[in-house]
Motif scaffolding. Structure first.
Motif, PDB file in Angstrom:
ATOM      1  N   GLN A  33      85.713  27.913 -61.390  1.00  0.00           N
ATOM      2  CA  GLN A  33      85.196  28.813 -62.425  1.00  0.00           C
ATOM      3  C   GLN A  33      83.947  29.539 -61.929  1.00  0.00           C
ATOM      4  OE1 GLN A  33      84.945  25.506 -65.451  1.00  0.00           O
ATOM      5  NE2 GLN A  33      85.447  27.187 -66.849  1.00  0.00           N
ATOM      6  N   ALA A  34      83.812  30.776 -62.369  1.00  0.00           N
ATOM      7  CA  ALA A  34      82.560  31.519 -62.232  1.00  0.00           C
ATOM      8  C   ALA A  34      82.089  31.880 -63.628  1.00  0.00           C
ATOM      9  CB  ALA A  34      82.774  32.790 -61.417  1.00  0.00           C
ATOM     10  N   ARG A  35      80.812  31.653 -63.888  1.00  0.00           N
ATOM     11  CA  ARG A  35      80.259  31.956 -65.203  1.00  0.00           C
ATOM     12  C   ARG A  35      79.093  32.927 -65.059  1.00  0.00           C
ATOM     13  NH1 ARG A  35      79.982  25.898 -67.982  1.00  0.00           N
ATOM     14  NH2 ARG A  35      82.242  25.507 -68.049  1.00  0.00           N
ATOM     15  N   ASP A  36      79.315  34.161 -65.501  1.00  0.00           N
ATOM     16  CA  ASP A  36      78.275  35.194 -65.531  1.00  0.00           C
ATOM     17  C   ASP A  36      77.560  35.308 -64.184  1.00  0.00           C
ATOM     18  OD1 ASP A  36      76.893  37.256 -66.754  1.00  0.00           O
ATOM     19  OD2 ASP A  36      75.302  35.938 -67.485  1.00  0.00           O
ATOM     20  N   VAL A  37      78.326  35.412 -63.112  1.00  0.00           N
ATOM     21  CA  VAL A  37      77.753  35.475 -61.760  1.00  0.00           C
ATOM     22  C   VAL A  37      77.217  36.874 -61.481  1.00  0.00           C
ATOM     23  CG1 VAL A  37      78.339  35.444 -59.302  1.00  0.00           C
ATOM     24  CG2 VAL A  37      79.103  33.593 -60.800  1.00  0.00           C
ATOM     25  N   ARG A  38      75.946  36.890 -61.088  1.00  0.00           N
ATOM     26  CA  ARG A  38      75.292  38.135 -60.704  1.00  0.00           C
ATOM     27  C   ARG A  38      74.726  37.999 -59.295  1.00  0.00           C
ATOM     28  NH1 ARG A  38      74.303  41.291 -65.332  1.00  0.00           N
ATOM     29  NH2 ARG A  38      74.895  40.176 -67.235  1.00  0.00           N
ATOM     30  N   LYS A  39      74.773  39.103 -58.552  1.00  0.00           N
ATOM     31  CA  LYS A  39      74.215  39.104 -57.203  1.00  0.00           C
ATOM     32  C   LYS A  39      73.468  40.402 -56.975  1.00  0.00           C
ATOM     33  CE  LYS A  39      73.508  37.585 -52.996  1.00  0.00           C
ATOM     34  NZ  LYS A  39      72.690  36.380 -52.719  1.00  0.00           N
ATOM     35  N   VAL A  40      72.183  40.253 -56.618  1.00  0.00           N
ATOM     36  CA  VAL A  40      71.315  41.406 -56.347  1.00  0.00           C
ATOM     37  C   VAL A  40      70.803  41.294 -54.923  1.00  0.00           C
ATOM     38  CG1 VAL A  40      69.219  42.631 -57.006  1.00  0.00           C
ATOM     39  CG2 VAL A  40      70.634  41.540 -58.775  1.00  0.00           C
ATOM     40  N   ASP A  58      66.484  47.278 -55.497  1.00  0.00           N
ATOM     41  CA  ASP A  58      67.448  46.251 -55.865  1.00  0.00           C
ATOM     42  C   ASP A  58      68.831  46.875 -55.999  1.00  0.00           C
ATOM     43  OD1 ASP A  58      65.589  44.244 -55.923  1.00  0.00           O
ATOM     44  OD2 ASP A  58      65.220  44.391 -58.084  1.00  0.00           O
ATOM     45  N   ILE A  59      69.800  46.279 -55.333  1.00  0.00           N
ATOM     46  CA  ILE A  59      71.183  46.729 -55.433  1.00  0.00           C
ATOM     47  C   ILE A  59      71.987  45.614 -56.086  1.00  0.00           C
ATOM     48  CG2 ILE A  59      73.231  47.503 -54.173  1.00  0.00           C
ATOM     49  CD1 ILE A  59      71.322  48.453 -51.950  1.00  0.00           C
ATOM     50  N   GLU A  60      72.468  45.866 -57.289  1.00  0.00           N
ATOM     51  CA  GLU A  60      73.223  44.858 -58.025  1.00  0.00           C
ATOM     52  C   GLU A  60      74.705  44.991 -57.669  1.00  0.00           C
ATOM     53  OE1 GLU A  60      73.255  42.937 -62.512  1.00  0.00           O
ATOM     54  OE2 GLU A  60      72.894  45.085 -62.284  1.00  0.00           O
ATOM     55  N   VAL A  61      75.209  44.030 -56.903  1.00  0.00           N
ATOM     56  CA  VAL A  61      76.585  44.085 -56.419  1.00  0.00           C
ATOM     57  C   VAL A  61      77.544  43.443 -57.411  1.00  0.00           C
ATOM     58  CG1 VAL A  61      78.129  43.383 -54.547  1.00  0.00           C
ATOM     59  CG2 VAL A  61      75.790  44.111 -54.029  1.00  0.00           C
ATOM     60  N   LEU A  62      77.149  42.324 -58.003  1.00  0.00           N
ATOM     61  CA  LEU A  62      77.947  41.677 -59.047  1.00  0.00           C
ATOM     62  C   LEU A  62      77.142  41.679 -60.338  1.00  0.00           C
ATOM     63  CD1 LEU A  62      79.393  38.630 -57.071  1.00  0.00           C
ATOM     64  CD2 LEU A  62      80.536  40.791 -57.586  1.00  0.00           C
ATOM     65  N   LYS A  63      77.790  42.072 -61.434  1.00  0.00           N
ATOM     66  CA  LYS A  63      77.066  42.350 -62.677  1.00  0.00           C
ATOM     67  C   LYS A  63      77.560  41.476 -63.829  1.00  0.00           C
ATOM     68  CE  LYS A  63      76.495  47.088 -61.025  1.00  0.00           C
ATOM     69  NZ  LYS A  63      76.765  48.528 -61.259  1.00  0.00           N
ATOM     70  N   SER A  97      72.104  34.771 -60.122  1.00  0.00           N
ATOM     71  CA  SER A  97      72.152  33.967 -61.355  1.00  0.00           C
ATOM     72  C   SER A  97      73.614  33.707 -61.684  1.00  0.00           C
ATOM     73  CB  SER A  97      71.454  34.682 -62.516  1.00  0.00           C
ATOM     74  OG  SER A  97      72.113  35.892 -62.830  1.00  0.00           O
ATOM     75  N   GLY A  98      73.824  32.756 -62.595  1.00  0.00           N
ATOM     76  CA  GLY A  98      75.186  32.383 -62.950  1.00  0.00           C
ATOM     77  C   GLY A  98      75.567  31.044 -62.347  1.00  0.00           C
ATOM     78  N   THR A 111      76.372  24.983 -58.171  1.00  0.00           N
ATOM     79  CA  THR A 111      75.519  26.144 -57.937  1.00  0.00           C
ATOM     80  C   THR A 111      74.228  25.814 -57.213  1.00  0.00           C
ATOM     81  OG1 THR A 111      76.371  27.013 -60.035  1.00  0.00           O
ATOM     82  CG2 THR A 111      74.494  28.170 -59.043  1.00  0.00           C
ATOM     83  N   ASP A 112      73.569  24.762 -57.635  1.00  0.00           N
ATOM     84  CA  ASP A 112      72.223  24.484 -57.141  1.00  0.00           C
ATOM     85  C   ASP A 112      72.150  23.256 -56.241  1.00  0.00           C
ATOM     86  OD1 ASP A 112      71.080  26.667 -58.558  1.00  0.00           O
ATOM     87  OD2 ASP A 112      71.123  25.481 -60.403  1.00  0.00           O
ATOM     88  N   LEU A 113      73.266  22.866 -55.655  1.00  0.00           N
ATOM     89  CA  LEU A 113      73.231  21.740 -54.726  1.00  0.00           C
ATOM     90  C   LEU A 113      72.356  22.077 -53.522  1.00  0.00           C
ATOM     91  CD1 LEU A 113      76.961  20.548 -54.591  1.00  0.00           C
ATOM     92  CD2 LEU A 113      75.053  19.448 -55.775  1.00  0.00           C
ATOM     93  N   PRO A 114      71.626  21.111 -52.966  1.00  0.00           N
ATOM     94  CA  PRO A 114      70.856  21.354 -51.743  1.00  0.00           C
ATOM     95  C   PRO A 114      71.765  21.794 -50.603  1.00  0.00           C
ATOM     96  CG  PRO A 114      70.252  19.258 -52.740  1.00  0.00           C
ATOM     97  CD  PRO A 114      71.466  19.736 -53.479  1.00  0.00           C
TER      98      PRO A 114
END
Length: 226
Positions: free
Chosen positions: A8-15, A22-27, A64-65, A75-78
């Motif tokens: 699953q992806a939940r509200d994934v954003r990539k800047v 800032d270039i927002e590639v995923l919105k 984010s996401g 998402t936030d695993l080391p």
């Protein structure tokens, strides 16, 4: 009660920050891939397809996401934990194969097992079995430069599957192949999906390839359009 999705992806954003902008590639991309499902990700060049696949595969981190595998948030695993997770749980197939030319076919396929410190005998057993399954038993001792493009891609698929992942991510896996060879690679991926219950998410520009999958996800300007 519905089954937990494989991915699953939940509200994934990539800047990306470039030249002070800032270039927002995923919105804000949200999607799910069911267990045993095949889905194609399509869209024009620059729409964000490969960036999305890299984030889903934990090769890159979202701005984010969330990304979840089997309901577990990774998402936030080391960095060391995410590398170990990726090695055992996610298979990758790339357009350019990314095989090591100084290694044999067999050595390329066993590499993920050796990285995971698997017993070498078990690594060889798995690799030989997979290579036999895709018709490469007679090629195991060849260097990758000594086999055809289609055989190289089949080798790459075996390498992606040798750790028995639950999800296979493929980025234009037929992009460098002629039509007949490309069709054979898709046949193989769909056969593996059926025989192993593998969840497959594939980025492709080829509408014919996409039409053979269970579902098509269209991305336009960093968002899911359909």
């Amino acid at each position: 009660m519905s089954e937990t999705p494989a991915l699953q992806a939940r509200d994934v954003r990539k800047v990306f920050r470039r030249d002070g902008y800032d270039i927002e590639v995923l919105k804000g991309v949200s999607l799910s891939l069911a267990r045993g499902e095949t889905a194609g990700v399509v869209g024009i060049s620059g729409a964000g397809k490969t960036t999305l696949l890299q984030i889903l595969g934990t090769l890159d981190r979202a701005t984010s996401g969330k990304v979840l595998y089997g309901g577990n948030d990774v998402t936030d695993l080391p960095a060391d934990e995410i590398a170990a997770f990726r090695n055992r749980s996610v298979g990758f197939v790339f357009q350019s194969h990314n095989l090591l030319p100084e290694f044999s076919v067999l050595e390329n396929v066993t590499l993920p097992c050796l990285i995971a410190r698997m017993d070498p005998a078990e690594a060889r057993r798995r690799a030989v079995a997979l290579l036999g399954e895709v018709g490469l038993s007679e090629r195991i001792a060849h260097r990758t430069g000594e086999i055809s493009g289609g055989e190289q891609q089949r080798t790459a698929i075996c390498r992606a599957l040798v750790m028995e992942p639950s999800v296979l991510l493929a980025d234009e896996p037929t992009g460098n192949l002629d039509r007949a060879t490309a069709s054979g690679v898709v046949d193989l991926l769909l056969s593996l999906n059926r025989s192993r219950g593998l969840s497959l998410l594939m980025v492709t520009h080829n509408d014919q390839v996409a039409s053979r999958l269970h579902r098509v996800i269209r991305i336009d300007d960093g968002r899911i359009a359909s």
